[in-house]
Structures are given as C-alpha cells and as structure tokens.
Design an enzyme around this catalytic site. Structure first.
Site, PDB file in Angstrom:
ATOM      1  N   GLU A  31       0.865  -1.202   0.000  1.00  0.00           N
ATOM      2  CA  GLU A  31       0.000   0.000   0.000  1.00  0.00           C
ATOM      3  C   GLU A  31       0.892   1.239   0.000  1.00  0.00           C
ATOM      4  O   GLU A  31       1.776   1.366   0.837  1.00  0.00           O
ATOM      5  CB  GLU A  31      -0.925  -0.029   1.222  1.00  0.00           C
ATOM      6  CG  GLU A  31      -1.666   1.268   1.510  1.00  0.00           C
ATOM      7  CD  GLU A  31      -2.524   1.766   0.353  1.00  0.00           C
ATOM      8  OE1 GLU A  31      -3.363   1.014  -0.159  1.00  0.00           O
ATOM      9  OE2 GLU A  31      -2.345   2.938  -0.043  1.00  0.00           O
ATOM     10  N   GLY A  37      -7.616   2.488   2.225  1.00  0.00           N
ATOM     11  CA  GLY A  37      -7.884   3.074   0.913  1.00  0.00           C
ATOM     12  C   GLY A  37      -8.813   4.277   0.969  1.00  0.00           C
ATOM     13  O   GLY A  37      -8.967   4.914   2.010  1.00  0.00           O
ATOM     14  N   VAL A  38      -9.432   4.551  -0.177  1.00  0.00           N
ATOM     15  CA  VAL A  38     -10.318   5.714  -0.291  1.00  0.00           C
ATOM     16  C   VAL A  38     -11.510   5.550   0.647  1.00  0.00           C
ATOM     17  O   VAL A  38     -11.889   6.469   1.369  1.00  0.00           O
ATOM     18  CB  VAL A  38     -10.801   5.882  -1.757  1.00  0.00           C
ATOM     19  CG1 VAL A  38     -11.908   6.929  -1.851  1.00  0.00           C
ATOM     20  CG2 VAL A  38      -9.636   6.272  -2.650  1.00  0.00           C
ATOM     21  N   ILE A 184     -21.418  11.131  -4.851  1.00  0.00           N
ATOM     22  CA  ILE A 184     -20.585  12.004  -4.008  1.00  0.00           C
ATOM     23  C   ILE A 184     -21.182  13.410  -3.972  1.00  0.00           C
ATOM     24  O   ILE A 184     -21.321  14.016  -2.909  1.00  0.00           O
ATOM     25  CB  ILE A 184     -19.128  12.050  -4.545  1.00  0.00           C
ATOM     26  CG1 ILE A 184     -18.481  10.672  -4.415  1.00  0.00           C
ATOM     27  CG2 ILE A 184     -18.314  13.114  -3.816  1.00  0.00           C
ATOM     28  CD1 ILE A 184     -17.061  10.577  -4.955  1.00  0.00           C
ATOM     29  N   SER A 264     -17.236  16.253  -8.716  1.00  0.00           N
ATOM     30  CA  SER A 264     -17.688  14.869  -8.461  1.00  0.00           C
ATOM     31  C   SER A 264     -18.360  14.343  -9.721  1.00  0.00           C
ATOM     32  O   SER A 264     -19.565  14.139  -9.759  1.00  0.00           O
ATOM     33  CB  SER A 264     -18.642  14.849  -7.269  1.00  0.00           C
ATOM     34  OG  SER A 264     -19.650  15.829  -7.427  1.00  0.00           O
ATOM     35  N   HIS A 439     -42.499  -5.069  14.582  1.00  0.00           N
ATOM     36  CA  HIS A 439     -43.372  -3.901  14.570  1.00  0.00           C
ATOM     37  C   HIS A 439     -43.154  -3.080  15.832  1.00  0.00           C
ATOM     38  O   HIS A 439     -43.063  -3.652  16.914  1.00  0.00           O
ATOM     39  CB  HIS A 439     -44.836  -4.353  14.504  1.00  0.00           C
ATOM     40  CG  HIS A 439     -45.790  -3.197  14.578  1.00  0.00           C
ATOM     41  ND1 HIS A 439     -46.056  -2.398  13.483  1.00  0.00           N
ATOM     42  CD2 HIS A 439     -46.526  -2.694  15.599  1.00  0.00           C
ATOM     43  CE1 HIS A 439     -46.918  -1.453  13.837  1.00  0.00           C
ATOM     44  NE2 HIS A 439     -47.216  -1.615  15.119  1.00  0.00           N
TER      45      HIS A 439
END
Ligand code: NAI
Length: 453
Positions: A31, A37-38, A184, A264, A439
């Site tokens: 890595e 990561g993202v 995004i 985005s 419920h």
C-alpha cells in the site's frame, strides 16, 4: 516467497489479505498510502461521519416539531473533522491489527510489476523485490478530472476540491457549487446545505443520481429543492474562473458564485503506476478485464474492486475479493451482481436494489409496480414529521418475484438489506408474505408494499 501479493490496501485489498491470512496463505499487502484506501480514509466512512453530524445539527435546530427546544445551536466544523479523523484512525488501526494477526506482510510503498516468469510474479517496491505465486491487483480508483478550463488551477489553489479535500474542509463555504449530481455530489450537497452553505448542483444529464430509478431520484431532487439546494440539469460547465462557475444550457451561458467547488463527475480505475504491460494484463477503457472469479487474462493474476470498473462500491469490492480468495483456495465461488444494493446517504436516504423501472422497460420485462408513501409505516410517522419518503416495488408478473426495490426515507440504507436478500434468493411473493417483520419498524414498509402488489 509469498503465496499471494496484493497491490492496494483498500476494501478489496485489505479484505482479501484478511481472508488469505486467516486461511494461512503467506500474503504480502503493498500500500502506497494508508491502509483502508479511499473508502476508509477519504470516502465512505469519513462522509458518513460528517453526515451524522449534519443529522444531529438538523434535529437540534428543528426539534420544536417534536417538542424539543434547543437554543443557539451551532455546528463546529473543525470539531466535526476532528471526530471524523478519530473514527478513521480507530478503524484503520483495527484493520491493521487484523492483518497483523493473520501474519500479513504489510509493505508501505508503491508497487511496480516487474515480471511473471516460471510461475513467480515479481513486484518492485523501492529497492525491494517482492515475490509471489499469485498477484491480486486492487489499486482502486481516483477522481476524474475533466478538461474544464480553470479546474486544474482550482485544484492547485484549493478552490476546487475532490472527495479527498472536501472531507477535510475546516470551514463551511458560503457558496458551494457541485459539479456532477451523482453519489458524491449529492451526499456532500446535502451536508453543506444543512450546515449553512448555499449549494448549487450542476449536472450534465436531465436527472440526478445516475442509474437510480427516475421516480425516486426525482423525489430526492424535490426534497433537496425544498431544503434550498439549487439544481441546473442538462447543463455543461464551461469554465471555473474569478470565484464563479460558468455553465451553459438551453437558456444560454450563466454563472454562479462559488467560494468552493466540488468536482464529483465520476471516478476512474488506477492502473497508471503499476506497469501492467510487463505481464500483459488486458485493460479496456482503463479497466482491468476479469472473469467472474476475478481472474485476468494472465494466469494467477487477479483483480478486484474499483480497478475492474464494474461497480465502484466498497461492498462490491469486498465480495469480489472474497471470490478471488475462495478461488485461490480451491473453493467454488462466483461473483453475482444482480442483487447489488446501492445507497446514497442523503437526508432523506435513498437505497435501491435490482431492476429500475427504466431497466424493466429496456429489458421488456413483464412487471407490475407499487409505489407507497413511507407514511404507511407507523414508525416512520412517529419519527418523520412531514416526511415524504417512498417505497417502489417492481414485481415480475411471470415469476412472482421482486425485480427491484427502491426506497427514499430514513433507515433506507439499513432496510435495503432485506430487499437484497429477497432479490438474491429469488423469493416468491407468496413466501415473503409469510415473513414476520418486527413492529413498529420502517422496514415494515416492504411488507406493506408486498401486500399492495
Ligand atoms: P457518479 O458517477 O455517481 O456521478 C457523476 C455525475 O457527474 C453523473 O451524474 C454525471 O452525469 C455527472 N457529470 C459528468 N461529467 C459532468 C460535467 N462535466 N458536468 C456536470 N456533470 C457531469 O460519480 P461520483 O459522484 O463522482 O462518485 C464516484 C463513485 O464513487 C461512484 O461510482 C460511486 O458509486 C462511488 N461512491 C459511492 C458512494 C455510496 O455508495 N454511498 C458514496 C460516494 C461515492
């Protein structure tokens, strides 16, 4: 010699490493940035942390409807970011600990594929050469940067932001312009509008939320419009300059003030630095081509997650990674995408699984539909004064099974899991009718809709 080298430590890479480690495979995980990561560092988790703060802020400001009065409610953006960083740090530490428990060899650096010879893959990380019998490429994706004049300059001077930078923004901009009304864009538009920005969304298409069912995405747009977000659809951004975003549509060219701009407009797989050519992995339109076990055209070389461009979703990546590891371990497994849930964590939340009405038309499916307001659920009524949530269920007339389920409203992100099981297992409507739903829950809306089909 490793049994498996994994390139990339995001959801696909770290989960594959966890599973491989647990199965006793000698695994190296390379890595270049942060484990997680993202998704963990600048995507799913940080954004949900921010959105939760916005939800609390919103509740505190408008509690009167529920008989709760709060005075001088403020949102402390630096504190929100600080908490986000704390959450991310804890989760990253948890994953790292699991990887270490599985004896995964975590290597920090950029991996470059050197060769595959005599059944051994070699990957360089700086001066080190890592050897393994198999390779899993899980290098993820990055924000697309379109060639719009002013965007590159804006990224450099900090006025134009991607998902990475916006999740670290220390102040609430007065005017935020969002280019691209996808996942995004909508999540961040909702956050900043709630926190006090005037948000404008500029979208190229005639609808927001990409491939979501149009009836539901239109309802989300209406809810957002009531919250004050402005939309310009069918609009092409022409440039970003002088604190403004210029765009053109059928009304000609217009400009909207922006002290910050969020870009985005989609993401693209990251394959740039890894030199796939050295082993001849097939790439089509930037995406690594795999079969449904995640295998590429090169023996013992797999890919999973955003880098295959199939579904750029962390949960797709998780499952793809598992399929790869199971395949390596000789267990029969295959990737199925028909029940892939999608969630947009806006307020109201939007979640869906299976076919949309548009894809039903395209595929000429014989279907019927039921659309019900969420107010059919007592719990929803109790908790959402004036809420305009919806459920839309699409049912296959020939097979009496759910084709698609589309939800707008609080808890949609959690409820969709039940609908996903029903789609994946192809349960009959008559069998679903025999389920007992707790419920009162908002999830009962599925039961209501089933009895209305
Ligand atoms: P997206 O593909 O969801 O949306 C991009 C939008 O930008 C589309 O509506 C497109 O028509 C529009 N667009 C493209 N070029 C444009 C232009 N020049 N001007 C105006 N509009 C333009 O991409 P987004 O939002 O960047 O997200 C990227 C990926 O991250 C997605 O694949 C998504 O699945 C994933 N993601 C998932 C989340 C979730 O599951 N909740 C949250 C955030 C991201």
């Amino acid at each position: 010699m490793h049994e498996l080298i994994i390139l990339g430590g995001g959801p696909a890479g770290y989960l594959a490493a966890e599973r491989a480690g647990a199965a006793g495979l000698a695994t190296a995980l390379i890595e270049k940035n942060k484990i997680g990561g993202v998704c963990l560092n600048e995507g799913c988790i940080p954004s949900k942390t921010l959105l939760n703060s916005a939800k609390i802020y919103e509740h505190a400001k408008h509690g009167q409807v529920y008989g709760v009065h709060a005075e001088k409610v403020t949102l402390d953006q630096p504190a929100v970011i600080q908490r986000k960083n704390k959450v991310v740090k804890k989760l990253v530490a948890g994953i790292t600990a699991t990887l270490k428990a599985g004896k995964v060899n975590i290597i920090n650096g950029t991996g470059t594929i050197l060769e595959r010879a005599d059944g051994v893959v070699r990957v360089a990380v700086g001066d080190q050469v890592v050897e393994g019998r198999r390779l899993l490429i899980a290098t993820g994706s990055e924000a697309l940067v379109p060639p719009i004049p002013g965007v590159k300059e804006g990224l450099l001077d900090g006025t134009v932001l991607t998902n990475r930078e916006i999740l670290d923004l220390q102040e609430i901009p007065q005017n935020l312009v969002v280019i691209g009304g996808g996942v995004i864009g909508l999540e961040m538009a909702g956050y900043f509008q709630t926190c006090g920005s005037q948000v404008t969304v500029i979208e190229m298409l005639d609808h927001i939320a990409g491939n979501a069912d149009r009836e539901i995405s239109t309802a989300l747009q209406q809810a957002f419009t009531i919250q004050g977000i402005r939309f310009h659809l069918n609009s092409q951004v022409t440039r970003v300059a002088d604190g403004k975003v210029y765009f053109k549509n059928s009304n000609g060219e217009q400009a909207v003030a922006a002290d910050r701009v969020l870009l985005s407009v989609g993401r693209r797989p990251v394959t740039r630095d890894i030199v796939l050519e050295n082993i001849g992995v097939d790439v089509v339109r930037g995406r690594i081509v795999t079969d449904r076990q995640g295998l590429t055209n090169v023996p013992d070389v797999y890919a999973a997650g955003d880098v295959n461009g199939a579904w750029m979703l962390a949960h797709a990546a998780y499952r793809e990674a598992e399929v790869v590891i199971n395949t390596i371990l000789g267990k029969k497994d295959i990737m199925r995408y028909q029940a892939m849930p999608s969630v947009i964590y806006t307020n109201p939340e939007m979640a869906f699984v299976g076919e949309t009405e548009e894809t039903c038309h395209e595929k000429q499916l014989n279907y019927r539909k039921v659309v019900l307001p969420m107010t059919f659920s007592g719990r929803y009524m109790a908790e959402n004064d004036g809420g305009n949530g919806l459920i839309k269920l699409l049912v296959d007339n020939d097979r009496e099974r759910i084709l698609g389920c589309h939800l707008l409203g609080g808890y949609a992100s959690e409820i969709i899991l039940a609908a996903g099981f029903m789609v994946e297992t192809e349960m009959k409507i008559s069998d679903i009718k025999e389920f007992i739903f707790p419920h009162p829950t908002v999830g009962e809306i599925i039961r209501e809709a089933i009895f209305h089909t």
